[in-house]
Scaffold this motif. Structure first.
Motif, PDB file in Angstrom:
ATOM      1  N   ASN A  16       0.833  -1.183   0.000  1.00 10.38           N
ATOM      2  CA  ASN A  16       0.000   0.000   0.000  1.00 10.38           C
ATOM      3  C   ASN A  16       0.875   1.242   0.000  1.00 10.38           C
ATOM      4  O   ASN A  16       2.078   1.169   0.132  1.00 10.38           O
ATOM      5  CB  ASN A  16      -0.963  -0.016   1.203  1.00 10.38           C
ATOM      6  CG  ASN A  16      -0.247   0.014   2.534  1.00 10.38           C
ATOM      7  OD1 ASN A  16       0.698   0.780   2.712  1.00 10.38           O
ATOM      8  ND2 ASN A  16      -0.681  -0.808   3.461  1.00 10.38           N
ATOM      9  N   ARG A  17       0.280   2.397  -0.129  1.00  6.01           N
ATOM     10  CA  ARG A  17       1.055   3.612  -0.382  1.00  6.01           C
ATOM     11  C   ARG A  17       1.947   4.008   0.778  1.00  6.01           C
ATOM     12  O   ARG A  17       3.014   4.575   0.576  1.00  6.01           O
ATOM     13  CB  ARG A  17       0.100   4.768  -0.707  1.00  6.01           C
ATOM     14  CG  ARG A  17      -0.682   4.571  -1.981  1.00  6.01           C
ATOM     15  CD  ARG A  17       0.220   4.208  -3.154  1.00  6.01           C
ATOM     16  NE  ARG A  17       1.248   5.194  -3.401  1.00  6.01           N
ATOM     17  CZ  ARG A  17       2.307   4.997  -4.154  1.00  6.01           C
ATOM     18  NH1 ARG A  17       2.522   3.812  -4.705  1.00  6.01           N
ATOM     19  NH2 ARG A  17       3.198   5.953  -4.348  1.00  6.01           N
ATOM     20  N   ALA A  73       5.608 -13.813  -1.908  1.00 10.54           N
ATOM     21  CA  ALA A  73       4.955 -13.762  -3.216  1.00 10.54           C
ATOM     22  C   ALA A  73       4.913 -15.139  -3.870  1.00 10.54           C
ATOM     23  O   ALA A  73       3.953 -15.468  -4.577  1.00 10.54           O
ATOM     24  CB  ALA A  73       5.683 -12.767  -4.115  1.00 10.54           C
ATOM     25  N   GLU A  74       5.916 -15.941  -3.613  1.00 12.83           N
ATOM     26  CA  GLU A  74       5.945 -17.297  -4.167  1.00 12.83           C
ATOM     27  C   GLU A  74       4.761 -18.118  -3.647  1.00 12.83           C
ATOM     28  O   GLU A  74       4.202 -18.948  -4.352  1.00 12.83           O
ATOM     29  CB  GLU A  74       7.268 -17.959  -3.797  1.00 12.83           C
ATOM     30  CG  GLU A  74       7.581 -19.234  -4.535  1.00 12.83           C
ATOM     31  CD  GLU A  74       8.947 -19.790  -4.170  1.00 12.83           C
ATOM     32  OE1 GLU A  74       9.374 -20.744  -4.841  1.00 12.83           O
ATOM     33  OE2 GLU A  74       9.586 -19.284  -3.216  1.00 12.83           O
ATOM     34  N   ASP A  79      -1.694  -8.400   2.163  1.00 11.49           N
ATOM     35  CA  ASP A  79      -2.262  -8.370   0.812  1.00 11.49           C
ATOM     36  C   ASP A  79      -2.771  -9.741   0.383  1.00 11.49           C
ATOM     37  O   ASP A  79      -2.257 -10.779   0.811  1.00 11.49           O
ATOM     38  CB  ASP A  79      -1.199  -7.933  -0.198  1.00 11.49           C
ATOM     39  CG  ASP A  79      -1.083  -6.427  -0.319  1.00 11.49           C
ATOM     40  OD1 ASP A  79      -2.021  -5.722   0.097  1.00 11.49           O
ATOM     41  OD2 ASP A  79      -0.054  -5.952  -0.825  1.00 11.49           O
ATOM     42  N   THR A  80      -3.746  -9.718  -0.511  1.00 10.05           N
ATOM     43  CA  THR A  80      -4.237 -10.952  -1.128  1.00 10.05           C
ATOM     44  C   THR A  80      -4.601 -10.669  -2.583  1.00 10.05           C
ATOM     45  O   THR A  80      -4.819  -9.518  -2.972  1.00 10.05           O
ATOM     46  CB  THR A  80      -5.499 -11.500  -0.419  1.00 10.05           C
ATOM     47  OG1 THR A  80      -6.529 -10.499  -0.449  1.00 10.05           O
ATOM     48  CG2 THR A  80      -5.199 -11.887   1.021  1.00 10.05           C
ATOM     49  N   GLY A  81      -4.651 -11.730  -3.382  1.00 13.08           N
ATOM     50  CA  GLY A  81      -5.179 -11.648  -4.734  1.00 13.08           C
ATOM     51  C   GLY A  81      -4.485 -10.658  -5.630  1.00 13.08           C
ATOM     52  O   GLY A  81      -3.259 -10.505  -5.610  1.00 13.08           O
ATOM     53  N   GLY A  86      -4.369  -7.499  -5.531  1.00  9.29           N
ATOM     54  CA  GLY A  86      -3.657  -6.445  -4.821  1.00  9.29           C
ATOM     55  C   GLY A  86      -2.238  -6.861  -4.493  1.00  9.29           C
ATOM     56  O   GLY A  86      -1.293  -6.079  -4.632  1.00  9.29           O
ATOM     57  N   LEU A  87      -2.056  -8.082  -4.069  1.00  9.69           N
ATOM     58  CA  LEU A  87      -0.709  -8.579  -3.781  1.00  9.69           C
ATOM     59  C   LEU A  87       0.109  -8.651  -5.060  1.00  9.69           C
ATOM     60  O   LEU A  87       1.285  -8.251  -5.075  1.00  9.69           O
ATOM     61  CB  LEU A  87      -0.774  -9.952  -3.123  1.00  9.69           C
ATOM     62  CG  LEU A  87       0.605 -10.552  -2.792  1.00  9.69           C
ATOM     63  CD1 LEU A  87       0.629 -11.158  -1.402  1.00  9.69           C
ATOM     64  CD2 LEU A  87       1.017 -11.591  -3.833  1.00  9.69           C
ATOM     65  N   ASN A  88      -0.492  -9.161  -6.136  1.00 10.83           N
ATOM     66  CA  ASN A  88       0.230  -9.225  -7.407  1.00 10.83           C
ATOM     67  C   ASN A  88       0.765  -7.852  -7.796  1.00 10.83           C
ATOM     68  O   ASN A  88       1.942  -7.682  -8.134  1.00 10.83           O
ATOM     69  CB  ASN A  88      -0.689  -9.734  -8.519  1.00 10.83           C
ATOM     70  CG  ASN A  88      -1.131 -11.165  -8.323  1.00 10.83           C
ATOM     71  OD1 ASN A  88      -0.587 -11.898  -7.498  1.00 10.83           O
ATOM     72  ND2 ASN A  88      -2.137 -11.572  -9.077  1.00 10.83           N
ATOM     73  N   ARG A  89      -0.126  -6.863  -7.779  1.00  2.00           N
ATOM     74  CA  ARG A  89       0.250  -5.506  -8.189  1.00  2.00           C
ATOM     75  C   ARG A  89       1.310  -4.920  -7.261  1.00  2.00           C
ATOM     76  O   ARG A  89       2.310  -4.338  -7.716  1.00  2.00           O
ATOM     77  CB  ARG A  89      -0.990  -4.606  -8.211  1.00  2.00           C
ATOM     78  CG  ARG A  89      -0.704  -3.172  -8.668  1.00  2.00           C
ATOM     79  CD  ARG A  89      -1.924  -2.288  -8.510  1.00  2.00           C
ATOM     80  NE  ARG A  89      -2.349  -2.201  -7.117  1.00  2.00           N
ATOM     81  CZ  ARG A  89      -3.431  -2.799  -6.612  1.00  2.00           C
ATOM     82  NH1 ARG A  89      -4.211  -3.520  -7.395  1.00  2.00           N
ATOM     83  NH2 ARG A  89      -3.747  -2.674  -5.344  1.00  2.00           N
ATOM     84  N   ASP A  90       1.103  -5.053  -5.960  1.00  2.10           N
ATOM     85  CA  ASP A  90       2.007  -4.423  -5.012  1.00  2.10           C
ATOM     86  C   ASP A  90       3.396  -5.064  -5.040  1.00  2.10           C
ATOM     87  O   ASP A  90       4.413  -4.375  -4.912  1.00  2.10           O
ATOM     88  CB  ASP A  90       1.423  -4.487  -3.602  1.00  2.10           C
ATOM     89  CG  ASP A  90       0.198  -3.597  -3.446  1.00  2.10           C
ATOM     90  OD1 ASP A  90      -0.023  -2.736  -4.309  1.00  2.10           O
ATOM     91  OD2 ASP A  90      -0.536  -3.768  -2.457  1.00  2.10           O
ATOM     92  N   TYR A  91       3.445  -6.364  -5.202  1.00  2.61           N
ATOM     93  CA  TYR A  91       4.755  -7.028  -5.260  1.00  2.61           C
ATOM     94  C   TYR A  91       5.509  -6.608  -6.519  1.00  2.61           C
ATOM     95  O   TYR A  91       6.693  -6.246  -6.449  1.00  2.61           O
ATOM     96  CB  TYR A  91       4.597  -8.552  -5.230  1.00  2.61           C
ATOM     97  CG  TYR A  91       5.926  -9.271  -5.341  1.00  2.61           C
ATOM     98  CD1 TYR A  91       6.869  -9.211  -4.312  1.00  2.61           C
ATOM     99  CD2 TYR A  91       6.247  -9.987  -6.495  1.00  2.61           C
ATOM    100  CE1 TYR A  91       8.093  -9.849  -4.419  1.00  2.61           C
ATOM    101  CE2 TYR A  91       7.481 -10.634  -6.609  1.00  2.61           C
ATOM    102  CZ  TYR A  91       8.387 -10.565  -5.566  1.00  2.61           C
ATOM    103  OH  TYR A  91       9.611 -11.198  -5.677  1.00  2.61           O
ATOM    104  N   VAL A  92       4.845  -6.615  -7.661  1.00  2.90           N
ATOM    105  CA  VAL A  92       5.528  -6.274  -8.902  1.00  2.90           C
ATOM    106  C   VAL A  92       5.895  -4.793  -8.922  1.00  2.90           C
ATOM    107  O   VAL A  92       6.989  -4.411  -9.350  1.00  2.90           O
ATOM    108  CB  VAL A  92       4.669  -6.658 -10.119  1.00  2.90           C
ATOM    109  CG1 VAL A  92       5.329  -6.186 -11.416  1.00  2.90           C
ATOM    110  CG2 VAL A  92       4.459  -8.165 -10.159  1.00  2.90           C
TER     111      VAL A  92
END
Length: 204
Positions: free
Chosen positions: A2-3, A65-66, A123-125, A127-133
């Motif tokens: 998150n920000r 993330a894995e 994070d989940t789903g 949101g986690l994908n976006r935030d990790y990348v």
């Protein structure tokens, strides 16, 4: 992430090599900091402080993330971050052991990494994908700048050699992160610009 963790991370990366060196030399209470400051130049001190935290952070965030990412491509990238950073940690530790110094602490950067790990855990789903990348694109850009700065301005031959053999991996990871952001259509900025030497990031 998150920000809030992302903003803290950006603030941590804005610290310059000179600021790190000056702080180390004035903090007599921390034995590890004073030992490192007396042995290393300010640029080398800054490099070791950040690289010592960056590689373990990549391992910890990669493991999260894995396990939690929802696409195979992100999970594969995260696995690469885990397996490629374990030897980086070992390589840097071996240099520090030969020099008989402990890595200097960097509490602001450690706090930023802790905040991002906590954010990934929550994070989940998608949101986690976006935030990790997103975090990876930003991290790898700053990290590449850190290693280039050490190669250009570092005084210690062993640390410069470490930076030289590690930088190609970082640049590869950055390109993979940018491609991942584009392929996954995550809305992550993939602009080519890197951080300036005054806004340098952390270890591979």
């Amino acid at each position: 992430m998150n920000r809030i963790p992302t903003l803290v991370f950006g603030l941590a990366l804005a610290l310059s090599a000179g600021q790190f060196g000056a702080r180390a030399q004035s903090n007599g209470a921390a034995d590890t900091a004073s030992d490192a400051a007396s042995t290393l130049s300010p640029v080398d001190y800054n490099f070791v402080a950040q690289a010592n935290l960056g590689a373990p952070f990549q391992i910890d965030s990669g493991r999260l993330a894995e396990q939690k990412a929802t696409t195979a491509n992100i999970r594969d990238y995260a696995h690469l971050m885990v397996v490629s950073h374990i030897p980086v940690v070992d390589d840097l530790n071996a240099i520090l052991e030969r020099k008989r110094i402990a890595a200097p602490p960097e509490t602001l950067l450690q706090g930023a990494y802790d905040a991002m790990i906590a954010s990934l855990k929550a994070d989940t789903g998608a949101g986690l994908n976006r935030d990790y990348v997103e975090g990876q694109v930003d991290y790898q850009k700053g990290n590449a700048a850190l290693f280039r700065h050490e190669i250009q301005y570092g005084a210690d031959p062993e640390l410069r050699a470490f930076a030289e053999r590690t930088l190609p991996k970082i640049e590869d990871h950055l390109e993979r992160a940018r491609k991942l952001a584009k392929d996954e259509a995550l809305g992550v900025s993939t602009r080519q610009g890197g951080a300036s030497p005054a806004r340098i990031g952390t270890t591979e």
